[in-house]
Design an enzyme around this catalytic site. Structure first.
Site, mmCIF file in Angstrom:
data_model
loop_
_atom_site.group_PDB
_atom_site.id
_atom_site.type_symbol
_atom_site.label_atom_id
_atom_site.label_comp_id
_atom_site.label_asym_id
_atom_site.label_seq_id
_atom_site.Cartn_x
_atom_site.Cartn_y
_atom_site.Cartn_z
ATOM 1 N N GLU A 92 0.679 -1.379 -0.143
ATOM 2 C CA GLU A 92 -0.118 0.031 0.043
ATOM 3 C C GLU A 92 0.798 1.234 -0.011
ATOM 4 O O GLU A 92 2.042 1.361 0.479
ATOM 5 C CB GLU A 92 -0.886 -0.057 1.209
ATOM 6 N N CYS A 107 3.419 8.649 0.541
ATOM 7 C CA CYS A 107 4.048 7.747 1.588
ATOM 8 C C CYS A 107 4.130 6.364 1.082
ATOM 9 O O CYS A 107 3.139 5.682 0.650
ATOM 10 C CB CYS A 107 3.157 7.668 3.226
ATOM 11 N N CYS A 114 7.008 -6.693 6.960
ATOM 12 C CA CYS A 114 7.807 -6.088 7.529
ATOM 13 C C CYS A 114 8.309 -7.150 8.731
ATOM 14 O O CYS A 114 7.461 -7.814 9.398
ATOM 15 C CB CYS A 114 7.347 -4.714 8.662
ATOM 16 N N CYS A 118 7.445 -4.603 15.435
ATOM 17 C CA CYS A 118 7.135 -3.605 16.631
ATOM 18 C C CYS A 118 5.689 -3.915 17.143
ATOM 19 O O CYS A 118 4.830 -4.411 16.336
ATOM 20 C CB CYS A 118 6.927 -2.308 15.989
ATOM 21 N N CYS A 121 2.136 -2.062 15.562
ATOM 22 C CA CYS A 121 2.222 -1.748 14.283
ATOM 23 C C CYS A 121 1.596 -2.801 13.713
ATOM 24 O O CYS A 121 1.795 -4.022 13.676
ATOM 25 C CB CYS A 121 3.547 -1.481 13.729
ATOM 26 N N GLY A 161 7.322 -1.886 5.637
ATOM 27 C CA GLY A 161 8.814 -2.310 5.500
ATOM 28 C C GLY A 161 9.770 -1.480 6.328
ATOM 29 O O GLY A 161 9.173 -0.453 6.656
ATOM 30 N N GLU A 162 10.765 -2.141 6.406
ATOM 31 C CA GLU A 162 11.846 -1.187 6.996
ATOM 32 C C GLU A 162 13.099 -0.836 5.916
ATOM 33 O O GLU A 162 13.639 -1.649 5.167
ATOM 34 C CB GLU A 162 12.553 -1.964 8.086
ATOM 35 N N LEU A 215 11.760 6.319 17.468
ATOM 36 C CA LEU A 215 12.413 6.160 18.594
ATOM 37 C C LEU A 215 11.448 5.626 19.588
ATOM 38 O O LEU A 215 11.410 4.407 20.060
ATOM 39 C CB LEU A 215 12.934 7.405 19.280
ATOM 40 N N ASN A 290 -2.325 5.509 16.658
ATOM 41 C CA ASN A 290 -3.574 5.246 15.971
ATOM 42 C C ASN A 290 -4.120 3.640 16.399
ATOM 43 O O ASN A 290 -3.310 2.553 16.144
ATOM 44 C CB ASN A 290 -3.352 5.261 14.327
ATOM 45 N N CYS A 333 -0.607 6.259 9.893
ATOM 46 C CA CYS A 333 0.710 5.408 10.411
ATOM 47 C C CYS A 333 0.445 4.084 11.178
ATOM 48 O O CYS A 333 -0.463 4.043 12.118
ATOM 49 C CB CYS A 333 1.576 6.362 11.410
#
Ligand code: SAH
Length: 343
Positions: A92, A107, A114, A118, A121, A161-162, A215, A290, A333
């Protein structure tokens, strides 16, 4: 024979192809401009190419390998695009316009799923499937422009993804955005959860786009609980790497901090964070958590958001609160999870 994939190729590649097919360099430049300056997604739109050249292109080349499957428009006019890749995977991208500005920010994603895990997420819940190719990264912007008829002015690598784990393709795609889409280095932001060796590599390269660092915690104890990457690359070492990055590049970094109710949003956390980044040349971008169906975390209270901002500002930081965009279409996000991928 496999068709020659155009998006992602530079002028020399396209010239070489044209010459091999008995066409002039001038035709190559025309085709190049149609692709990169006019986002033409169909050879019949390329009106100054003769019918025979267009036929040749249709036979031997293709513009894209990615297909735009779905577009959703949010109440705040943010758009979310679902793309299908050739192997049946989905990614996306999101397009946002910020009020009072001509800027149009896209974005984009760099991986399918990913690997970072985290806890807050939605993308993390998909797990990792694969890296995107350079062409697939570029095609997201190409297809957004072709679909909307709008010119993207800013790019943030903050989709799925990173980015620093797809390093070479990240760097190649930035080069193409700069040189071929004419998007300036300063209008491009790469966000990372903190892969230290790659941050050092960016420093060595004298990276001139903006580096944003997710962070999300004031110390390693809290960070370890929500971001497994901290076990491998601890908080203090990350701050050290970022300091050296700012020294080498002369560029300020953006510290991103998702405020999650009861996890990292206390007054004490704000003070600790202010102390930890006091000597890091940085601006702070606070993101209000979110919500999404894949985790139980809560939003912070308004009072905590304001206190957090105040404490960081009092410590001398420039602080912005990221506006929530497109939440009604799960485009905010951490909400990108390509529901199609879980089928
Ligand atoms: N992997 C990169 C790029 C993703 S950017 C990185 O970690 O920076 C997406 C941003 O949204 C990251 O800062 C991420 O931590 C944040 N995010 C993830 N889930 C979120 C959520 N539910 N609410 C708000 N922000 C979230």
């Amino acid at each position: 024979m496999e068709k020659f994939l155009l998006i992602g190729k530079n002028l020399e590649d396209i010239e070489k192809f044209m010459i091999e097919n008995n066409q002039s360099k001038f035709r190559a430049k025309q085709l190049y401009n149609w692709l990169y300056l006019k986002s033409a997604d169909n050879f019949d739109k390329m009106s100054d190419l003769s019918v025979s050249v267009r036929e040749l292109l249709k036979e031997k080349t293709r513009i894209c390998s990615v297909v735009l499957k779905e577009k959703q428009v949010s109440k705040d006019s943010t758009m979310k695009f679902l793309f299908e890749l050739e192997d049946g995977n989905y990614v996306e991208a999101v397009l946002m316009r910020f009020d009072n500005r001509a800027n149009l920010t896209a974005c984009i994603s760099t991986q399918v799923g990913c690997p970072m895990g985290c806890s807050f997420c939605a993308t993390a819940k998909l797990g990792f499937k694969r890296n995107l190719t350079v062409s697939e990264i570029i095609q997201q912007i190409f297809l957004i422009q072709a679909n909307t008829g709008l010119k993207v002015t800013n790019i943030v690598y903050m989709g799925q993804g990173e980015p620093l784990l797809n390093f070479d393709n990240l760097i190649s795609s930035i080069k193409i955005f700069r040189e071929q889409f004419q998007i300036g280095a300063r209008r491009i932001t790469v966000s990372t959860c903190g892969i230290i060796p790659q941050i050092n590599k960016l420093a060595e390269m004298n990276f001139q786009s903006t580096l944003a660092i997710s962070l999300h915690a004031p110390d390693n104890d809290i960070r370890k609980k929500i971001m497994p990457v901290s076990k491998k690359y601890p908080f203090d070492e990350l701050i050290k790497a970022l300091k050296s990055y700012t020294q080498k590049t002369g560029r300020r970094v953006t510290v991103e901090y998702v405020l999650i109710g009861g996890i990292n949003d206390s007054l004490e956390d704000a003070k600790k964070l202010a102390f930890a980044i006091a000597k890091l040349k940085s601006n702070v971008n606070l993101i209000v958590y979110n919500t999404h169906e894949k985790s139980d975390y809560k939003k912070p209270s308004k009072e905590n958001i304001m206190k957090f901002k105040y404490i960081l500002e009092a410590s001398g930081k420039k602080v912005t609160i990221r506006l929530e965009r497109g939440a009604d279409i799960d485009a905010a996000c951490g909400q990108l999870s390509s529901k199609m991928n879980t089928k």
